[in-house]
Design a protein around this motif. Structure first.
Motif, PDB file in Angstrom:
ATOM      1  N   MET A 116       0.806  -1.212   0.000  1.00  0.00           N
ATOM      2  CA  MET A 116       0.000   0.000   0.000  1.00  0.00           C
ATOM      3  C   MET A 116       0.837   1.260   0.000  1.00  0.00           C
ATOM      4  SD  MET A 116      -2.956   0.449   2.798  1.00  0.00           S
ATOM      5  CE  MET A 116      -3.778  -1.102   2.976  1.00  0.00           C
ATOM      6  N   GLY A 117       1.963   1.205   0.688  1.00  0.00           N
ATOM      7  CA  GLY A 117       2.681   2.451   0.917  1.00  0.00           C
ATOM      8  C   GLY A 117       4.098   2.465   0.399  1.00  0.00           C
ATOM      9  N   VAL A 160       5.165   0.603  -2.746  1.00  0.00           N
ATOM     10  CA  VAL A 160       4.652   1.258  -3.951  1.00  0.00           C
ATOM     11  C   VAL A 160       5.600   2.382  -4.357  1.00  0.00           C
ATOM     12  CG1 VAL A 160       2.749   2.631  -4.870  1.00  0.00           C
ATOM     13  CG2 VAL A 160       2.274   0.746  -3.318  1.00  0.00           C
ATOM     14  N   MET A 161       6.020   3.117  -3.331  1.00  0.00           N
ATOM     15  CA  MET A 161       6.917   4.242  -3.567  1.00  0.00           C
ATOM     16  C   MET A 161       8.264   3.757  -4.120  1.00  0.00           C
ATOM     17  SD  MET A 161       7.839   6.995  -0.713  1.00  0.00           S
ATOM     18  CE  MET A 161       6.640   8.237  -0.699  1.00  0.00           C
ATOM     19  N   SER A 204       8.032   2.407  -7.720  1.00  0.00           N
ATOM     20  CA  SER A 204       7.940   3.452  -8.743  1.00  0.00           C
ATOM     21  C   SER A 204       9.319   4.073  -8.989  1.00  0.00           C
ATOM     22  CB  SER A 204       6.893   4.506  -8.375  1.00  0.00           C
ATOM     23  OG  SER A 204       7.412   5.414  -7.444  1.00  0.00           O
ATOM     24  N   GLN A 205      10.107   4.181  -7.924  1.00  0.00           N
ATOM     25  CA  GLN A 205      11.478   4.689  -8.069  1.00  0.00           C
ATOM     26  C   GLN A 205      12.328   3.739  -8.904  1.00  0.00           C
ATOM     27  OE1 GLN A 205      12.859   7.683  -7.089  1.00  0.00           O
ATOM     28  NE2 GLN A 205      10.652   7.825  -7.046  1.00  0.00           N
ATOM     29  N   LYS A 211      11.443   3.841 -12.571  1.00  0.00           N
ATOM     30  CA  LYS A 211      12.032   5.025 -13.202  1.00  0.00           C
ATOM     31  C   LYS A 211      13.524   4.817 -13.455  1.00  0.00           C
ATOM     32  CE  LYS A 211       9.304   9.100 -12.480  1.00  0.00           C
ATOM     33  NZ  LYS A 211       8.279   8.917 -11.417  1.00  0.00           N
ATOM     34  N   HIS A 253       5.088  -4.561  -7.340  1.00  0.00           N
ATOM     35  CA  HIS A 253       5.036  -4.552  -5.882  1.00  0.00           C
ATOM     36  C   HIS A 253       3.934  -5.497  -5.436  1.00  0.00           C
ATOM     37  CE1 HIS A 253       1.471  -1.870  -5.635  1.00  0.00           C
ATOM     38  NE2 HIS A 253       1.954  -1.408  -6.767  1.00  0.00           N
ATOM     39  N   ILE A 273      13.974   5.711   0.752  1.00  0.00           N
ATOM     40  CA  ILE A 273      14.502   6.590  -0.301  1.00  0.00           C
ATOM     41  C   ILE A 273      16.021   6.620  -0.160  1.00  0.00           C
ATOM     42  CG2 ILE A 273      14.552   8.985  -1.144  1.00  0.00           C
ATOM     43  CD1 ILE A 273      11.807   7.916  -1.528  1.00  0.00           C
ATOM     44  N   ILE A 323       4.667   8.114   5.979  1.00  0.00           N
ATOM     45  CA  ILE A 323       3.473   7.772   5.195  1.00  0.00           C
ATOM     46  C   ILE A 323       2.684   6.651   5.881  1.00  0.00           C
ATOM     47  CG2 ILE A 323       4.381   8.555   2.973  1.00  0.00           C
ATOM     48  CD1 ILE A 323       4.995   5.572   2.299  1.00  0.00           C
ATOM     49  N   HIS A 341       0.173   3.953   7.051  1.00  0.00           N
ATOM     50  CA  HIS A 341      -0.907   3.214   6.390  1.00  0.00           C
ATOM     51  C   HIS A 341      -1.137   1.919   7.142  1.00  0.00           C
ATOM     52  CE1 HIS A 341       2.111   0.543   4.570  1.00  0.00           C
ATOM     53  NE2 HIS A 341       2.803   1.635   4.329  1.00  0.00           N
ATOM     54  N   ILE A 350      -2.346   6.973   4.267  1.00  0.00           N
ATOM     55  CA  ILE A 350      -2.790   6.261   3.062  1.00  0.00           C
ATOM     56  C   ILE A 350      -3.820   5.200   3.406  1.00  0.00           C
ATOM     57  CG2 ILE A 350      -2.057   4.797   1.116  1.00  0.00           C
ATOM     58  CD1 ILE A 350       0.799   5.935   1.624  1.00  0.00           C
ATOM     59  N   ALA A 356      -5.688   2.329   0.942  1.00  0.00           N
ATOM     60  CA  ALA A 356      -5.742   1.888  -0.454  1.00  0.00           C
ATOM     61  C   ALA A 356      -6.345   0.500  -0.584  1.00  0.00           C
ATOM     62  CB  ALA A 356      -4.342   1.903  -1.062  1.00  0.00           C
ATOM     63  N   ASP A 403      -5.053   0.806  -6.862  1.00  0.00           N
ATOM     64  CA  ASP A 403      -3.823   1.516  -7.162  1.00  0.00           C
ATOM     65  C   ASP A 403      -4.046   3.004  -7.402  1.00  0.00           C
ATOM     66  OD1 ASP A 403      -2.193  -0.630  -6.840  1.00  0.00           O
ATOM     67  OD2 ASP A 403      -2.210  -1.223  -8.950  1.00  0.00           O
ATOM     68  N   HIS A 445      -3.746   5.464  -5.614  1.00  0.00           N
ATOM     69  CA  HIS A 445      -2.821   6.367  -4.931  1.00  0.00           C
ATOM     70  C   HIS A 445      -1.397   6.262  -5.467  1.00  0.00           C
ATOM     71  CE1 HIS A 445      -2.109   2.475  -3.375  1.00  0.00           C
ATOM     72  NE2 HIS A 445      -1.201   2.869  -2.527  1.00  0.00           N
ATOM     73  N   VAL A 446      -1.186   5.373  -6.431  1.00  0.00           N
ATOM     74  CA  VAL A 446       0.181   5.070  -6.861  1.00  0.00           C
ATOM     75  C   VAL A 446       0.874   6.280  -7.492  1.00  0.00           C
ATOM     76  CG1 VAL A 446       1.552   3.690  -8.473  1.00  0.00           C
ATOM     77  CG2 VAL A 446      -0.194   2.594  -7.077  1.00  0.00           C
ATOM     78  N   LEU A 503       1.944   8.704  -4.804  1.00  0.00           N
ATOM     79  CA  LEU A 503       3.104   8.245  -4.034  1.00  0.00           C
ATOM     80  C   LEU A 503       4.373   8.332  -4.867  1.00  0.00           C
ATOM     81  CD1 LEU A 503       2.292   5.110  -1.903  1.00  0.00           C
ATOM     82  CD2 LEU A 503       2.656   7.456  -1.203  1.00  0.00           C
ATOM     83  N   SER A 504       4.229   8.048  -6.148  1.00  0.00           N
ATOM     84  CA  SER A 504       5.361   8.111  -7.043  1.00  0.00           C
ATOM     85  C   SER A 504       5.879   9.554  -7.124  1.00  0.00           C
ATOM     86  CB  SER A 504       4.912   7.574  -8.397  1.00  0.00           C
ATOM     87  OG  SER A 504       5.819   7.915  -9.378  1.00  0.00           O
ATOM     88  N   LEU A 553       5.413  11.789  -4.786  1.00  0.00           N
ATOM     89  CA  LEU A 553       5.978  12.104  -3.467  1.00  0.00           C
ATOM     90  C   LEU A 553       7.423  11.604  -3.391  1.00  0.00           C
ATOM     91  CD1 LEU A 553       5.598  13.187  -0.574  1.00  0.00           C
ATOM     92  CD2 LEU A 553       4.692  10.954   0.060  1.00  0.00           C
ATOM     93  N   ALA A 554       7.688  10.423  -3.940  1.00  0.00           N
ATOM     94  CA  ALA A 554       9.056   9.890  -3.928  1.00  0.00           C
ATOM     95  C   ALA A 554       9.996  10.822  -4.695  1.00  0.00           C
ATOM     96  CB  ALA A 554       9.079   8.489  -4.545  1.00  0.00           C
TER      97      ALA A 554
END
Lengths: 102, 149
Positions: free
Chosen positions: A20-21, A24-25, A28-29, A32, A43, A82, B65, B67, B103, B105, B108, B110-111, B114-115, B117-118
């Motif tokens: 969920m959190g 996911v973050m 996505s990193q 990229k 994930h 991060i 964050i 959740h 969060i 959820a 997806d 919120h993805v 969050l992306s 935010l990263a």
């Protein structure tokens, strides 16, 4: 200790408890960072890691559960969501080629 | 302007002048804000605190964050985010937290947020802007995924 050559890595799974959190973050990193390479980043919850995962990335606090869920699959534990050095190293090995070790 | 899907961020779920006496208090407030916009059942809040006790959701740059757990997912009605700013700071197991992104959820939705935010957290200037703004519109603007601008 399991290891895998970067060119054999087709799927990296970021595992966490709820998917969920933070996973996911991080996923996505990673997506990229690895854009353009023939590797998929997913994930998933730690108890449903897909069988075709080549590398599992998960928080050190979940490593035991990830190992139990997918024994034998290479696992890269991290502490920071991060900028963790283990994740940075994984990305650079994926990009430059080489062997990924647990 | 391209039609971007709306962010799962309800303006009523942004509170930029919150105060919390502890980490758990801050998490509870993030949960109560999600509850107020109808995103969760109250039971979800306890799973947010449970999750934090097992692994911290601190992600760096003064941001956490919070959740719930996988089991808590059943108490989520729809994807939603709450943004709470604690100008006085909250002690997050030794890390000073100023901004909490709560969060909830199921899917997806919120993805993208969050992306984004990263990306913000990797850029100290933007992270500082997000931590310091007292303007909800600015929070929206910062979290809007760049590709949609």
């Amino acid at each position: 200790m399991p290891s895998i050559d970067s060119k054999d890595v087709k799927k990296i799974v970021v595992a966490c408890d709820a998917g969920m959190g933070s996973s996911v973050m991080l996923a996505s990193q990673l997506r990229k960072s690895l854009k353009g390479l023939p590797v998929e980043v997913e994930h998933t919850p730690v108890n449903s890691i897909p069988a075709d995962a080549d590398v599992i990335v998960c928080h050190a606090g979940l490593a035991d559960r990830a190992r139990a869920s997918a024994p034998g699959t290479l696992l890269v534990p991290f502490q920071l969501f991060i900028g963790d050095p283990a994740v940075t190293k994984l990305v650079s090995t994926m990009k430059n080629g080489g062997t990924i070790n647990a | 302007m391209p039609d971007a899907a709306p962010l799962p961020l309800d303006p009523r779920a942004i509170r930029l002048d919150a105060e919390a006496g502890s980490r758990d208090d801050a998490i509870r407030q993030c949960g109560e804000t999600l509850l107020a916009v109808g995103a969760i059942d109250e039971a979800y809040i306890a799973t947010m605190i449970e999750r934090e006790r097992s692994i911290s959701t601190y992600v760096g740059e003064g941001v956490a964050i919070p959740h719930g757990t996988l089991a808590g997912k059943d108490a989520v009605h729809h994807d939603a985010i709450s943004v709470l700013r604690f100008p006085g700071g909250v002690d997050w197991d030794g890390e000073p937290v100023v901004l909490c992104v709560g969060i909830a959820a199921r899917d997806d939705g919120h993805v993208r947020l969050l992306s984004e935010l990263a990306q913000i957290l990797l850029d100290p200037e933007r992270a500082k802007a997000l931590r310091e703004t007292a303007d909800a519109a600015e929070v929206f603007r910062l979290l809007q995924p760049a590709a949609d601008e």
